[in-house]
Design an enzyme around this catalytic site. Structure first.
Site: not given
Length: 336
Positions: A38, A107
């Protein structure tokens, strides 16, 4: 053979701590360690987001046996697929037979903060499919020329490729990407806690359909699932630990457009504990815990990667090594 892995949650722990837990996981008897990748964590308070690529190099140097991989990395926007192909080829040279590339479509919270566009679902899927094709072509070919819609290569070569090919696992939560996983992947990645019907009636049939297009069956793939587990002799403590990952219980509608960890944390903290726990196997009894885990093996999953939400990962690893892994191994011997 059933493989049992540890999820190294990079959104929750600093890189050195995560490395220490990985070494403990190997010592505890886990077969694999998969790390998230991430740019930003799910929570701002106490959040972390170490980069997976350098971390995997350190993990490979610090371990001897466990399979190491990403669950997952997005090779379409902030990473060019050619750079991903080169990086994992290098990792494969450094740790032969111990590296896996797990990819997903991503995402917006990890792309938009850098000013990158966040395309609609149709374009994201097209980019994802094209990125995988380029990665695999670079791994396989001496000189690669591709003129794609989103990615191109002209006489591109990865000069250092491992003797043992790096497997590519495709993460998916819907039928289209799952069919792609079956058609082009060496493995499939999904997450637990979404209702049995999704796996038995949608994902696994789609995976089999995709595999058939490449003259394969599910037996030719590693079926990996991230198991969301919270196991503690104190049931209330096991429940409370799931609040650390409340964002996983938010619906896609609740998360749409949320790209700031501060806002994601606010939304997650507003959820009741019953809802934050809904994605997790929450148990205080080891036999009951194993029984619930085993239901995923009965569905056909061959690689279980355990993600525990608590801050004290050393305690989780110790407890799992003593009470859960032996029971799962014994159960496997009984049915084999």
């Amino acid at each position: 053979m059933l493989r049992l892995g540890y999820k190294a949650s990079a959104e929750q722990f600093a890189p050195r701590d995560l490395l220490a837990y990985t070494v403990l996981a190997e010592q505890a008897g886990f077969d694999s360690v998969f790390v998230s990748d991430h740019l930003q964590p799910w929570r701002h308070t106490g959040g972390h987001a170490p980069a997976a690529l350098p971390w995997l190099g350190a993990a490979a140097a610090s371990t001897e046996r466990v399979l190491l991989g990403t669950s997952v990395l997005t090779p379409t926007l902030r990473y060019h697929p050619g750079v991903v192909a080169q990086a994992f080829a290098t990792l494969g040279c450094l740790a032969p037979g111990r590296v896996t590339l797990g990819v997903g479509s991503g995402e917006s919270m990890n792309e938009a903060p850098l000013g990158l566009p966040w395309p609609d679902g149709k374009e994201r899927y097209a980019r994802f499919r094209e990125a995988i094709a380029l990665i695999q072509a670079l791994w396989a070919g001496e000189r690669v020329t591709i003129d794609g819609t989103y990615y191109s290569a002209r006489d591109a070569t990865i000069y250092d490729r491992p003797d043992v090919p790096v497997p590519l696992y495709v993460a998916a939560s819907g039928p289209s990407a799952t069919r792609l996983a079956g058609r082009v992947g060496d493995g499939f990645i999904c997450t637990s806690g979404k209702g049995r019907e999704l796996y038995t009636e949608t994902l696994l049939p789609a995976l089999a359909e995709g595999a058939a297009k490449s003259d394969r069956t599910l037996a030719d793939l590693d079926l990996m699932i991230e198991m969301k587990v919270s196991y503690d002799p104190d049931h209330a403590r096991a429940l409370e630990a799931t609040r650390n990952w409340g964002a996983l219980a938010l619906t896609s509608e609740e998360k749409v457009g949320v790209e700031d960890p501060v806002e994601m944390e606010r939304l997650a903290d507003a959820l009741p504990t019953e809802r934050t726990a809904s994605r997790w196997i929450v148990s205080d009894d080891p036999d009951e815990h194993v029984e619930r885990i085993w239901s995923y093996v009965e569905m056909g999953f061959t690689h279980l990667v355990f993600h525990d939400p608590r801050a004290d990962q050393a305690a989780f690893l110790e407890r799992y090594a003593e009470e859960i892994l032996p029971r799962l191994r014994a159960r496997e011997r009984q049915v084999s």
